[in-house]
Design an enzyme around this catalytic site. Structure first.
Site, PDB file in Angstrom:
ATOM      1  N   GLY A 167       0.809  -1.212   0.000  1.00  0.00           N
ATOM      2  CA  GLY A 167       0.000   0.000   0.000  1.00  0.00           C
ATOM      3  C   GLY A 167       0.838   1.255   0.000  1.00  0.00           C
ATOM      4  O   GLY A 167       1.733   1.397   0.805  1.00  0.00           O
ATOM      5  N   SER A 168       0.590   2.182  -0.899  1.00  0.00           N
ATOM      6  CA  SER A 168       1.490   3.317  -1.028  1.00  0.00           C
ATOM      7  C   SER A 168       0.938   4.372  -1.981  1.00  0.00           C
ATOM      8  O   SER A 168      -0.215   4.322  -2.395  1.00  0.00           O
ATOM      9  CB  SER A 168       2.848   2.825  -1.530  1.00  0.00           C
ATOM     10  OG  SER A 168       2.665   2.021  -2.685  1.00  0.00           O
ATOM     11  N   ARG A 169       1.826   5.302  -2.341  1.00  0.00           N
ATOM     12  CA  ARG A 169       1.464   6.383  -3.259  1.00  0.00           C
ATOM     13  C   ARG A 169       2.701   6.747  -4.080  1.00  0.00           C
ATOM     14  O   ARG A 169       3.831   6.671  -3.590  1.00  0.00           O
ATOM     15  CB  ARG A 169       0.990   7.585  -2.454  1.00  0.00           C
ATOM     16  CG  ARG A 169       0.803   8.871  -3.246  1.00  0.00           C
ATOM     17  CD  ARG A 169       0.186   9.918  -2.352  1.00  0.00           C
ATOM     18  NE  ARG A 169       0.280  11.254  -2.901  1.00  0.00           N
ATOM     19  CZ  ARG A 169      -0.393  12.296  -2.433  1.00  0.00           C
ATOM     20  NH1 ARG A 169      -1.193  12.139  -1.398  1.00  0.00           N
ATOM     21  NH2 ARG A 169      -0.264  13.486  -2.962  1.00  0.00           N
TER      22      ARG A 169
END
Length: 201
Positions: free
Chosen positions: A169-171
């Protein structure tokens, strides 16, 4: 699948087999499910990279922000949920001018403040055509605690080439100059290495 998938998934799979043998088949189920998820999470599909003067998405996910910065550049933010492919790709061909890692917090990655507050790694790529610089930033999130970058300053890179990943999960942000015409809007789904974020004007 990237090697991290084997590093996480294989021990879980082995634990499931051992539990199943020692304690019965039902005890193996949680371990096997966890292993299967790791193999799925770290998948690494091939992509068709579009030709021409375009900037491709460095990640799979959803566009959560397209924002004009005070310096005239445009920031495009891509949020990756836990089910997206997490392999990151080079947005434009060129020369890696710098790689800068910064420690930070682990706030929700979709928040605007994550770009400056969260743990992050920033690559600046000088484009091979026209010398235009493009910035791509890997940003850790609430769950993501491990940024992987396999490029160094001085490396020559190709558009769509794999360069790293962010675990769980990240950006990813891309910052483009005014010479680019933005081709996406918030809410769009993009695929790393194949979706066009912007075109050279």
């Amino acid at each position: 699948m990237v090697k991290e998938g084997w590093c996480y998934g294989a021990p879980l799979w082995l634990a499931g087999i051992l539990c199943g043998i020692a304690l019965g088949p039902w005890t193996a189920a949680p371990w096997v499910v966890a292993a299967a998820f790791c193999f799925y999470f770290f998948r690494d599909p091939d992509r068709v990279v579009p030709a021409g003067p375009v900037c491709v998405s460095p990640a799979d996910g959803r566009i959560v922000q397209v924002r004009r910065e005070h310096d005239g550049r445009t920031r495009i933010s891509i949020f990756l949920n836990i089910f997206d492919v997490h392999v990151n790709r080079i947005p434009v061909a060129g020369l890696v001018r710098s790689v800068h890692y910064e420690r930070g917090r682990f706030r929700l990655a979709h928040l605007e403040s994550a770009s400056e507050d969260n743990e992050r790694n920033t690559l600046v790529i000088q484009g091979s055509k026209g010398g235009v610089s493009v910035e791509v930033k890997q940003i850790a999130g609430l769950i993501a605690r491990r940024i992987v970058c396999r490029k160094q300053p001085g490396d020559l890179v190709e558009k769509g080439e794999r360069f790293g990943l962010i675990k769980f999960g990240s950006r990813v942000d891309v910052v483009l100059g005014p010479e680019w015409h933005i081709a996406v809007v918030p809410g769009d789904r993009v695929a790393g290495g194949s979706s066009v974020l912007a075109k050279r004007q």
